[in-house]
Design an enzyme around this catalytic site. Structure first.
Site, PDB file in Angstrom:
ATOM      1  N   ARG A  85       0.835  -1.208   0.000  1.00  0.00           N
ATOM      2  CA  ARG A  85       0.000   0.000   0.000  1.00  0.00           C
ATOM      3  C   ARG A  85       0.864   1.250   0.000  1.00  0.00           C
ATOM      4  NH1 ARG A  85      -4.491   0.406   4.518  1.00  0.00           N
ATOM      5  NH2 ARG A  85      -2.670   0.871   5.801  1.00  0.00           N
ATOM      6  N   LYS A 187      -2.476   6.588   1.471  1.00  0.00           N
ATOM      7  CA  LYS A 187      -2.335   6.965   2.887  1.00  0.00           C
ATOM      8  C   LYS A 187      -1.355   8.133   2.957  1.00  0.00           C
ATOM      9  CE  LYS A 187      -2.141   4.616   7.354  1.00  0.00           C
ATOM     10  NZ  LYS A 187      -3.377   5.155   7.892  1.00  0.00           N
ATOM     11  N   GLU A 223     -15.906   6.685   5.292  1.00  0.00           N
ATOM     12  CA  GLU A 223     -14.987   6.276   6.363  1.00  0.00           C
ATOM     13  C   GLU A 223     -15.565   6.684   7.715  1.00  0.00           C
ATOM     14  OE1 GLU A 223     -11.814   4.938   5.919  1.00  0.00           O
ATOM     15  OE2 GLU A 223     -10.941   5.834   4.125  1.00  0.00           O
TER      16      GLU A 223
END
Ligand code: PLP
Ligand code: COI
Length: 342
Positions: A85, A187, A223
């Site tokens: 990721r 991220k 989220e």
């Protein structure tokens, strides 16, 4: 900053706070390649004032944990997934990818060097590990950095949301953390800077954090603060949102697999309408820091919807929690490749 002392830590009452441990890993990218890295004791980074990371947010990070087992081994949960990721986040921000094997090696070396700070089995606490890549060097124009720093540091942590497995309440936000074709899947720090105001607003109104809705229609759940959402429908299906602007949570994908393969549940990733919360008998927030935090209720447009209970965790969330944390702490057999020992 005072260096942490493992003998003075109250393992049962850790929150989610920074601690200056003895060792961290540091590697530099220069002249078009990653240089050999190593452990260092210095917890301060010295960077040029023109560094793109601090002007334009050219940075990405990860979060994973180390767990102490009953027989005193230390293990990591799917660190290869964090490495992958981070590479995807780097692609989005034009940063050089850090190799997966070196990422895992760096994480292991930091955990091993700070092993006294991996909390004792049975306390529920863990060692939270924070890998980070930042664009540095003399650069003020809006262009990618030519030099980068990769670092990995760690600290022991307890619950992220106060209460642990006790349900907490959330409210929807009118603001967005990320756009559909923006950086929500990566991220990167900018998403989190954008979430500070909505979070403060939610906390000021007595909620644990906010629920983000989709940035197009403000109708579908994205989220829950810094965690993904899941709901258990009245006919026992595990449902979690699909959207181009949510972080592909490693915990969420692990739960999808465990719900289907260990608990025999039907599972799906689909749009979840904030006006259709009645379909769920339980709901939760999931993530590395959040683990599984049961959602008591969600406030939206002046209405407050309670799921299972505001005070008790529901039975399916409890089972998912026991299975996931059982694997992480070595009490439940892990699917192949999910656990790496340090
Ligand atoms: N969503 C956001 C915005 C996050 O910051 C996190 C934390 O990493 C998650 C979801 C959960 O992802 P993971 O399970 O990989 O930790
Ligand atoms: C994590 O769960 O690892 C996160 O990144 C959450 C963080 C914002 C504390």
């Amino acid at each position: 900053m005072v260096k942490a002392d493992a003998n003075k830590i109250d393992w049962n009452n850790l929150g989610f706070n920074y601690m200056d441990l003895p060792y961290r890993y540091l590697a530099h990218y220069k002249d078009g390649e990653w240089q050999d890295g190593g452990l260092t004791e210095d917890s301060n980074l010295s960077i040029n004032e023109g560094s793109p990371a601090i002007h334009y947010g050219q940075q990405a990070f990860e979060g994973l944990k180390a767990y102490r087992t009953k027989d005193d081994k230390i293990q990591l949960f799917r660190p290869d997934q964090n490495a992958k990721r981070l590479q995807k986040s780097c692609q989005r921000l034009l940063m050089p990818e850090y190799p997966e094997d070196k990422f895992v090696e760096a994480v292991k070396s930091v955990v091993s060097a700070n092993r006294d700070f991996v909390p004792p089995y049975g306390t529920g606490a863990t060692l939270y590990i924070r890998p980070l890549i930042i664009g540095v060097g003399e650069n003020i124009g809006l262009s990618p950095a030519s030099e980068y720093i990769f670092t990995v540091f760690a600290m022991p942590v307890g619950s992220y949301f106060q209460g642990g497995l006790k349900p907490v309440n959330f409210t929807t936000s009118k603001l967005d953390r990320a756009a559909h074709r923006g950086t929500g899947q990566a991220k990167v720090g900018g998403n989190y800077a954008a979430s500070l105001l909505p979070e403060e607003d939610a906390k000021g109104r007595g909620f644990a954090d906010c629920v983000y809705l989709d940035p197009l229609e403000h109708r579908y759940i994205e989220e829950v603060g810094a965690a993904n959402f899941f709901g258990i429908t009245k006919d026992n299906e595990f449902k979690t949102p699909i959207s181009p602007s949510i972080l592909p949570s490693i915990t969420k994908y692990s739960l999808l697999w465990l719900a289907e393969n260990r608990l025999g549940m039907k599972v799906s990733e689909e749009k979840i309408d904030i006006n259709e919360l009645d379909q769920f008998k339980e709901a939760g927030a999931c993530g590395t820091a959040a683990v599984i935090s049961p959602i008591g209720g969600i406030e939206h447009d002046g209405n407050f919807h309670v799921f299972y209970s505001e005070t008790e965790v529901g039975p399916v969330s409890q089972k998912l929690y026991d299975t996931l944390t059982g694997i992480q702490f070595g009490d439940v057999e892990a699917p192949e490749g999910w656990i790496q020992t340090v």
